[in-house]
Design a protein around this motif. Structure first.
Motif, PDB file in Angstrom:
ATOM      1  N   TYR A   2       0.821  -1.220   0.000  1.00 47.59           N
ATOM      2  CA  TYR A   2       0.000   0.000   0.000  1.00 47.59           C
ATOM      3  C   TYR A   2       0.855   1.271   0.000  1.00 47.59           C
TER       4      TYR A   2
ATOM      5  N   GLY B 262      -4.312  -3.910  -2.550  1.00 43.28           N
ATOM      6  CA  GLY B 262      -5.626  -4.463  -2.232  1.00 43.28           C
ATOM      7  C   GLY B 262      -6.508  -3.429  -1.548  1.00 43.28           C
ATOM      8  N   ASP B 263      -7.826  -3.615  -1.705  1.00 42.02           N
ATOM      9  CA  ASP B 263      -8.725  -2.702  -0.993  1.00 42.02           C
ATOM     10  C   ASP B 263      -8.739  -3.036   0.505  1.00 42.02           C
ATOM     11  N   SER B 264      -8.018  -4.088   0.890  1.00 39.46           N
ATOM     12  CA  SER B 264      -7.777  -4.346   2.316  1.00 39.46           C
ATOM     13  C   SER B 264      -7.061  -3.152   2.951  1.00 39.46           C
TER      14      SER B 264
ATOM     15  N   ASP C  32      -6.749  -3.020  -6.824  1.00 44.49           N
ATOM     16  CA  ASP C  32      -8.126  -3.465  -6.613  1.00 44.49           C
ATOM     17  C   ASP C  32      -9.122  -2.401  -7.047  1.00 44.49           C
TER      18      ASP C  32
ATOM     19  N   LYS D   1      -8.003  -5.639 -10.250  1.00 41.75           N
ATOM     20  CA  LYS D   1      -8.650  -6.852  -9.720  1.00 41.75           C
ATOM     21  C   LYS D   1     -10.100  -6.529  -9.386  1.00 41.75           C
TER      22      LYS D   1
ATOM     23  N   HIS E  34     -11.410 -12.624  -8.447  1.00 39.33           N
ATOM     24  CA  HIS E  34     -11.339 -12.929  -7.004  1.00 39.33           C
ATOM     25  C   HIS E  34     -12.626 -13.661  -6.651  1.00 39.33           C
TER      26      HIS E  34
ATOM     27  N   VAL F 215      -7.706 -14.893  -7.866  1.00 35.99           N
ATOM     28  CA  VAL F 215      -7.521 -15.076  -6.422  1.00 35.99           C
ATOM     29  C   VAL F 215      -8.640 -15.990  -5.934  1.00 35.99           C
TER      30      VAL F 215
ATOM     31  N   GLU G  93     -10.123 -17.229  -2.401  1.00 40.14           N
ATOM     32  CA  GLU G  93      -9.979 -16.921  -0.967  1.00 40.14           C
ATOM     33  C   GLU G  93     -10.905 -17.782  -0.109  1.00 40.14           C
TER      34      GLU G  93
ATOM     35  N   ILE H 102      -5.454 -17.618  -1.052  1.00 39.72           N
ATOM     36  CA  ILE H 102      -5.304 -16.975   0.265  1.00 39.72           C
ATOM     37  C   ILE H 102      -6.275 -17.719   1.174  1.00 39.72           C
TER      38      ILE H 102
HETATM   39  O1  KIV Z   1      -7.710  -6.623  -0.737  1.00 40.48           O
HETATM   40  C1  KIV Z   1      -6.869  -7.521  -0.637  1.00 40.48           C
HETATM   41  O2  KIV Z   1      -5.828  -7.380   0.020  1.00 40.48           O
HETATM   42  C2  KIV Z   1      -7.150  -8.785  -1.304  1.00 40.48           C
HETATM   43  C3  KIV Z   1      -6.248  -9.927  -0.987  1.00 40.48           C
HETATM   44  C4  KIV Z   1      -6.508 -10.402   0.373  1.00 40.48           C
HETATM   45  C5  KIV Z   1      -6.342 -10.996  -1.999  1.00 40.48           C
HETATM   46  O3  KIV Z   1      -8.075  -8.884  -2.040  1.00 40.48           O
END
Ligand code: KIV
Length: 273
Positions: A30, A48-50, A88, A118, A142, A185, A187, A208
């Motif tokens: 990030y 990632g949107d995480s 993402d 993604k 995903h 992906v 998950e 994952i």
């Molecule tokens: O947003 C993210 O980090 C993800 C990963 C966990 C695959 O989609």
């Protein structure tokens, strides 16, 4: 003349060609300094949107915006020179239809310089995935546990534990594959389902919480570095950074309070003229 040493960056076709071969190494990134550390070791970095949960303290990924993804994508692209960088598409930026998705994905590609996007995928967005790929935007799918569906699912739950759910996840993967995703992906699914999906699709599967049956692996970097108290069962902690950072901050605070920091070596002196 540019001072830049030209490094060849991993491409979407190269990742796609890794199906059944050497496992694809992926991690989330990030920020610019973390991307610089991860880049030499990884084939693919996912913005990632995480990021919404990990960096911004949101309860889930639903509140993440396109502007947030672009800002973090730009930061990662400033220091990642080897790995393919995938950004993402956040909740609400691609589900309405192919044209909106294209406009938003093209903005992400132009403003960050990333190589792909993604999307959380399945039959409902298959037409969108195909639309993007045909127009020059590589797409990573995903499937399985799809974090953006948290409100429909009522939480983050492993997927494919009933026959109905198994069929559903398999259908998501097949639809994403047929639409032309270069990688998918997978998950939060059990090993036998991950194996079945990996055998059923042409694209490499990136697991994952989906066992070693996948063609590659991804983890949230902050999880595997031990920056959180709690991590899901499938995370292996390769470091205990939360403790190390806590210890370092406690030492700093003690030094400041005892006037041990800064010392003379850390202090500017008058220039001798
Ligand atoms: O947003 C993210 O980090 C993800 C990963 C966990 C695959 O989609």
């Amino acid at each position: 003349m540019s001072q830049h040493v030209q490094t060849k960056r991993v491409t979407a076709p190269e990742i796609a060609a890794r199906k059944g071969g050497e496992p694809v190494v992926c991690l989330t990134a990030y920020t610019a300094p973390m991307a610089a550390i991860l880049d030499p070791h990884c084939d693919l970095l996912l913005v990632g949107d995480s990021v919404g949960m990990v960096v911004h303290g949101l309860p889930n990924t639903v509140g993440v915006t396109l502007d947030m993804m672009i800002l973090h994508g730009q930061a990662v692209m400033r220091t990642a020179i080897h790995a393919m960088v995938v950004v993402d598409m956040p909740f609400g930026s691609y589900e309405a239809g192919p044209e909106t998705a294209y406009a938003n994905a093209a903005r992400v590609m132009k403003e960050t310089g990333c190589q792909a996007v993604k999307v959380e995928s399945g039959p409902e967005v298959a037409r969108t995935v195909e639309y993007l790929v045909r127009r020059g935007i590589p797409v990573m799918g995903h499937v399985g546990l799809r974090p953006q569906a948290v409100n429909v699912d009522g939480g983050f739950r492993a997927k494919g534990r009933t026959n109905l759910e198994r069929d559903r996840v398999l259908e998501e993967a097949k639809a994403t594959d047929a639409a032309g995703a270069f990688a998918i992906v997978v998950e939060g699914v059990a090993e036998d389902l991950a194996q079945e999906i990996t055998g059923a699709v042409h694209a490499p599967t990136i697991g994952i919480g989906a066992s070693a049956a996948c063609d590659g692996q991804i983890l949230v970097t902050d999880d595997m570095l031990g920056l959180f108290d709690w991590t899901p069962k499938f995370v292996r902690r390769y470091a205990d950074l939360r403790r190390h950072v806590g210890d370092a901050i406690a030492s700093y605070a003690a030094d400041v309070r005892a006037r041990r920091f800064p010392a003379s070596a850390e202090t500017y002196a008058l220039k001798k003229s």
